[in-house]
Design an enzyme around this catalytic site. Structure first.
Site, PDB file in Angstrom:
ATOM      1  N   ASP A  70      58.831  -5.740 -31.586  1.00 22.01           N
ATOM      2  CA  ASP A  70      58.165  -6.713 -33.298  1.00 22.01           C
ATOM      3  C   ASP A  70      57.529  -7.431 -33.087  1.00 22.01           C
ATOM      4  OD1 ASP A  70      59.146  -5.526 -36.061  1.00 22.01           O
ATOM      5  OD2 ASP A  70      58.945  -8.319 -36.018  1.00 22.01           O
TER       6      ASP A  70
HETATM    7  N1  LIG Z   1      45.547  -3.544 -33.214  1.00 23.95           N
HETATM    8  C1  LIG Z   1      46.201  -4.408 -33.799  1.00 23.95           C
HETATM    9  N2  LIG Z   1      47.336  -4.329 -33.739  1.00 23.95           N
HETATM   10  C2  LIG Z   1      48.774  -5.218 -34.133  1.00 23.95           C
HETATM   11  C3  LIG Z   1      48.051  -6.595 -34.317  1.00 23.95           C
HETATM   12  N3  LIG Z   1      48.487  -7.378 -34.181  1.00 23.95           N
HETATM   13  C4  LIG Z   1      50.025  -6.369 -35.087  1.00 23.95           C
HETATM   14  N4  LIG Z   1      49.262  -5.157 -34.713  1.00 23.95           N
HETATM   15  C5  LIG Z   1      50.263  -3.857 -35.407  1.00 23.95           C
HETATM   16  C6  LIG Z   1      51.343  -3.326 -34.203  1.00 23.95           C
HETATM   17  C7  LIG Z   1      52.776  -2.704 -34.579  1.00 23.95           C
HETATM   18  O1  LIG Z   1      52.252  -1.804 -34.874  1.00 23.95           O
HETATM   19  C8  LIG Z   1      52.241  -3.876 -35.969  1.00 23.95           C
HETATM   20  C9  LIG Z   1      53.877  -4.434 -35.966  1.00 23.95           C
HETATM   21  O2  LIG Z   1      54.518  -4.088 -37.473  1.00 23.95           O
HETATM   22  P1  LIG Z   1      55.568  -3.805 -36.582  1.00 23.95           P
HETATM   23  O3  LIG Z   1      56.223  -4.340 -35.371  1.00 23.95           O
HETATM   24  O4  LIG Z   1      56.893  -3.684 -37.343  1.00 23.95           O
HETATM   25  O5  LIG Z   1      55.963  -2.459 -35.529  1.00 23.95           O
HETATM   26  P2  LIG Z   1      55.519  -0.755 -36.266  1.00 23.95           P
HETATM   27  O6  LIG Z   1      55.461  -1.000 -37.430  1.00 23.95           O
HETATM   28  O7  LIG Z   1      54.014  -0.628 -35.944  1.00 23.95           O
HETATM   29  O8  LIG Z   1      55.952   0.014 -35.235  1.00 23.95           O
HETATM   30  P3  LIG Z   1      57.634  -0.089 -35.181  1.00 23.95           P
HETATM   31  O9  LIG Z   1      58.431  -0.537 -36.281  1.00 23.95           O
HETATM   32  O10 LIG Z   1      57.396  -0.591 -33.633  1.00 23.95           O
HETATM   33  O11 LIG Z   1      57.953   1.978 -35.116  1.00 23.95           O
HETATM   34  O12 LIG Z   1      51.498  -4.177 -36.636  1.00 23.95           O
HETATM   35  C10 LIG Z   1      46.714  -6.475 -33.984  1.00 23.95           C
HETATM   36  O13 LIG Z   1      46.135  -7.190 -33.413  1.00 23.95           O
HETATM   37  N5  LIG Z   1      45.725  -5.610 -33.197  1.00 23.95           N
END
Ligand SMILES: Nc1nc2c(ncn2[C@H]2C[C@H](O)[C@@H](COP(=O)(O)OP(=O)(O)OP(=O)(O)O)O2)c(=O)[nH]1
Length: 184
Positions: A70
């Site tokens: 996360d």
């Molecule tokens: N391309 C890119 N993505 C980023 C950056 N900073 C954060 N992220 C993305 C990574 C994660 O997909 C998202 C952060 O949200 P979360 O940690 O809740 O994960 P997410 O909901 O995407 O997937 P998950 O909860 O693990 O199923 O933001 C960045 O600088 N560049």
């Protein structure tokens, strides 16, 4: 290297594992972080990751090691998560413009033999974002699904005045810190 499960729906995390040539399959852990009522960024990102791992292990076994993570962005002591809409993205990004921003990523890697918990931070000092460039970025919708609506490898890159920490941590997965444990 053994194939692992990326217990995440994140495209960015999948791209990071591919970049470091880590063989994986992807499964959504299915945890709702909105259920957490935690204001401290480090506590939030840790408990969100723990929740994702627990949610994953309720559905799957450990035949394959699993990795959950996360990420949150903080500026002025506030947690800046994913923007709800373009106006929210504008607010979140303006809070980072010309400011010191910390991006915290927690990851938990669990196999039959080991459990790794890592919580890392990358600190940025950003120059003020150019108004037109910010407008164009907001129109691009690239900010969607990204913590803090930011892309340190994209929109934010040219505004980095100082950085301390890994770019991978800021993108959502401190892969370099995981690699030594993947042979266990
Ligand atoms: N391309 C890119 N993505 C980023 C950056 N900073 C954060 N992220 C993305 C990574 C994660 O997909 C998202 C952060 O949200 P979360 O940690 O809740 O994960 P997410 O909901 O995407 O997937 P998950 O909860 O693990 O199923 O933001 C960045 O600088 N560049």
């Amino acid at each position: 290297m053994q194939t692992i499960v990326l217990g995440s729906s994140s495209i960015t995390r999948a791209e990071l594992l591919n970049k470091f040539e880590v063989p994986f399959i992807q499964r959504d852990a299915g945890f709702d972080e909105e259920s957490l009522r935690i204001s401290d960024p480090a506590h939030f990102v840790y408990h969100a990751t723990k929740g994702k791992m627990q949610s994953y292990l309720e559905k799957y076994d450990l035949e394959m090691p699993v990795l959950c993570a996360d990420t949150v962005v903080t500026a002025n002591g506030q947690i800046l998560r994913k923007a709800k809409d373009r106006a929210d993205a504008k607010r979140i990004l303006e809070a980072q413009s010309g400011n010191t921003v910390s991006i915290l990523s927690c990851m938990i890697y669990k196999s039959k033999t080991i459990e790794l918990i890592d919580l890392s931070t990358t600190d940025y000092l950003f120059l003020p974002f150019d108004t037109k460039a910010l407008h164009d970025y907001l129109q691009s919708d690239e900010w969607q699904g990204k913590a803090g609506a930011c892309m340190v490898e994209g929109f934010c890159k040219s505004y980095i005045k100082e950085v301390v920490g890994l770019e991978s941590t800021a993108m959502g997965l401190s892969v370099e810190k995981l690699l030594p444990f993947l042979t266990f």
